[in-house]
Structure formats: structure tokens, C-alpha cells
Design an enzyme around this catalytic site. Structure first.
Site, PDB file in Angstrom:
ATOM      1  N   PRO A   2       0.206  -3.242  -8.047  1.00 43.90           N
ATOM      2  CA  PRO A   2       0.075  -1.808  -7.251  1.00 43.90           C
ATOM      3  C   PRO A   2       0.015  -1.502  -6.136  1.00 43.90           C
ATOM      4  CG  PRO A   2      -1.767  -2.031  -9.441  1.00 43.90           C
ATOM      5  CD  PRO A   2      -1.496  -3.251  -8.861  1.00 43.90           C
ATOM      6  N   GLU A   3       1.688  -1.141  -6.188  1.00 45.89           N
ATOM      7  CA  GLU A   3       1.650  -0.958  -4.869  1.00 45.89           C
ATOM      8  C   GLU A   3       1.523   0.499  -4.440  1.00 45.89           C
ATOM      9  OE1 GLU A   3       5.210  -2.618  -3.226  1.00 45.89           O
ATOM     10  OE2 GLU A   3       4.509  -4.658  -4.303  1.00 45.89           O
ATOM     11  N   HIS A  91     -12.506  -5.467 -19.716  1.00 43.60           N
ATOM     12  CA  HIS A  91     -12.603  -5.510 -18.348  1.00 43.60           C
ATOM     13  C   HIS A  91     -11.498  -3.970 -17.579  1.00 43.60           C
ATOM     14  CE1 HIS A  91     -10.372  -9.711 -18.759  1.00 43.60           C
ATOM     15  NE2 HIS A  91     -10.013  -9.162 -19.124  1.00 43.60           N
ATOM     16  N   ARG A 109      -8.276  -8.836 -13.414  1.00 43.71           N
ATOM     17  CA  ARG A 109      -8.901 -10.405 -12.158  1.00 43.71           C
ATOM     18  C   ARG A 109     -10.058 -10.037 -11.458  1.00 43.71           C
ATOM     19  NH1 ARG A 109      -1.906 -11.481 -10.618  1.00 43.71           N
ATOM     20  NH2 ARG A 109      -1.320 -11.287 -12.583  1.00 43.71           N
ATOM     21  N   ARG A 151       7.959 -10.186  18.353  1.00 40.01           N
ATOM     22  CA  ARG A 151       7.468 -10.641  16.914  1.00 40.01           C
ATOM     23  C   ARG A 151       8.368 -11.649  16.010  1.00 40.01           C
ATOM     24  NH1 ARG A 151       2.637  -7.898  14.541  1.00 40.01           N
ATOM     25  NH2 ARG A 151       2.150  -6.502  15.513  1.00 40.01           N
TER      26      ARG A 151
END
Length: 270
Positions: A2-3, A91, A109, A151
Site C-alpha cells: 500500500p502506497e 491474518h 506479512r 545529492r
């Protein structure tokens, strides 16, 4: 995983069910998540009314008068609203009982987390160093150009750094770089301000489209009602190695950058 769009989609989906409602019980089936769920969580939350739910990066912040619940969905987590008699399955780790409905945390997970704090959650050690939100006024091409000045890291890793911008994960970093025509391996300090302006706009646009499509279901993410997101149907490069570029038809390439798969078109991105 999930983002930001998936977390924002979850926020919008659950808000109407939780805001204003009181937590009548907390049932913990599995405490061993990324960090152990506090044994005092039920005592802290029980009988507390949810005042608001907000998102910061990929974290969900549930406000009560007594403190804040901080939730992260990890690699495979989801929050769903289920009716009270729905039996917990494998889960399903934590239930927040809200009268006749349950806010259920599911995480195969177990890389997600559920934390409680009585302090300002934005000062929590997990959130205090986060960069600006991608939809905020503080995030723009000039900001990226200034932060990138020293950077030498590749630009994809640069924009995925949560200290630079909050919540741009792997899927949407790939898509935004393609949309702005920037090769993911290009050094961050070798990109002009005008190109960073294009990249900042692309990040906002890609994330906005994904949110309006309900997120991306690739493996584990499901929306709060169990229905999948549909942005996967709009992906141009992510997970499309060997397929033709939607612009020039050259095969999409994949390369590992920062231990993450990076998908790009070597002709359209430079």
C-alpha cells in the site's frame, strides 16, 4: 505494498464509518506486528470517540480526546469495515469495535503497525522527520531542485526518500519519472529546475489519478469494502518489463535501483 494513494483511499473509505463513533472494544488476535501491539491499547481506546482521521505520508492518525492511534499498513495490510458478527479470518490481527460495525486490521506479512501515543503524533519519531506532502504548496519543482543540489544519488531513490517528500513509493515513482521523461538512474544533482518542475507536477498528477481510481491492486491491497483499486489498468511502465512503451513502442526495461525494481523506457526517458 500500500502506497500513498491506497492509504488515502482507505482513509476516505473508512472515515464516514469511524468519525464520531465510540470505540466500544478492542480485540487483539495477534500482537506481534512490526512492533508489538500495546497490551494497554484496549484500556486506552475503550469508550473513546474518534474525533478525526487524517493521513500523514503512509500513516493514518486516529484522533481521540485521550490520544492518537497511529496505523501503518506495512507491506500487505488493509483496514476494512465489517459488520459486527463477521468472524475473524487468518491474518486478521486487530478489531476496533464501533457499535454494530468493526474496523478490522488485516496484514498477512505483519509488517504493519498499530501504535498509541498521548503526544502530538506529528512529533512521533516515525513522523517527525518526514518531508512535505506531495499535494502541499511546499512541494514543487523549486523545492526539489534545491534539495537535490548536493545529492549524487539517482533521482528515483531521491524522490522515494520520505525525508524529501512524504509517501512517494516505488509504483508511483516509476510512473512519475516516465510521465516527466526523466531516466530513473540520472543523478539527482544533474537535473535542471525546469525538469524538476515537470517531475513535481507529474508526481501530483499520478498520485491524484491513482486516488481517484481507488489505488492499485497488484497483490495484497484491498479497499475498505474488499473491492480492488483499478489504477493498475492505467500503469504505463510499472511491472511491464518487455511490453511496448505506450509512447514509442520500444520494450520497457527493468533494473534494480536501491533494491527496488525500476521500470523505464530508454528512449522516452533520459
Amino acid at each position: 505494498m500500500p502506497e500513498l494513494p491506497e492509504v488515502e483511499t482507505t482513509l476516505r473509505g473508512i472515515s464516514r464509518y469511524v468519525i464520531g463513533n465510540r470505540v466500544t472494544d478492542v480485540i487483539v488476535y495477534q500482537r506481534q506486528l512490526r512492533w508489538p501491539v500495546s497490551r494497554h491499547l484496549g484500556r486506552s481506546l475503550r469508550n473513546q470517540q474518534i474525533i478525526s482521521v487524517k493521513r500523514r505520508a503512509k500513516y493514518l492518525l486516529f484522533e481521540t480526546a485521550a490520544g492518537h492511534l497511529i496505523v501503518h499498513l506495512g507491506m500487505s495490510g488493509s483496514l476494512r469495515i465489517v459488520v459486527g458478527e463477521t468472524e475473524a479470518k487468518k491474518h486478521d490481527h486487530v478489531d476496533f469495535v464501533l457499535g454494530g460495525k468493526i474496523l478490522r486490521f488485516h496484514d498477512p506479512r505483519r509488517f504493519g503497525c498499530i501504535l498509541w501515543t498521548r503526544q502530538d503524533p506529528l512529533r512521533h519519531k516515525l513522523l517527525q522527520a518526514l518531508g512535505p506532502e506531495p499535494f502541499s504548496d511546499a512541494f514543487n519543482g523549486h523545492y526539489l531542485y534545491k534539495r537535490a543540489a548536493t545529492r549524487k544519488v539517482n533521482v528515483k531513490s531521491f524522490i522515494m526518500n520520505s525525508g524529501i517528500v512524504a509517501g512517494v513509493g516505488n509504483i508511483y515513482a516509476n510512473e512519475a519519472l516516465f510521465a516527466s521523461g526523466i531516466h530513473p538512474q540520472r543523478a539527482a544533482n544533474r537535473i535542471s529546475q525546469s525538469r524538476y518542475e515537470m517531475l513535481a507536477d507529474s508526481i501530483k498528477e499520478v498520485l491524484d489519478k491513482a486516488i481517484h481510481s481507488g489505488g492499485t491492486t497488484l497483490r495484497d491491497f484491498l479497499r475498505e469494502n474488499g473491492k480492488p483499486g483499478y489504477f493498475a489498468q492505467q500503469l504505463n511502465v510499472y511491472n511491464r518489463s518487455g511490453e511496448p512503451c505506450p509512447v514509442c513502442r520500444k520494450p520497457i526495461q527493468v533494473r534494480m535501483l536501491g533494491q527496488r525494481s525500476s521500470f523505464f523506457c530508454s528512449r522516452c526517458q533520459h
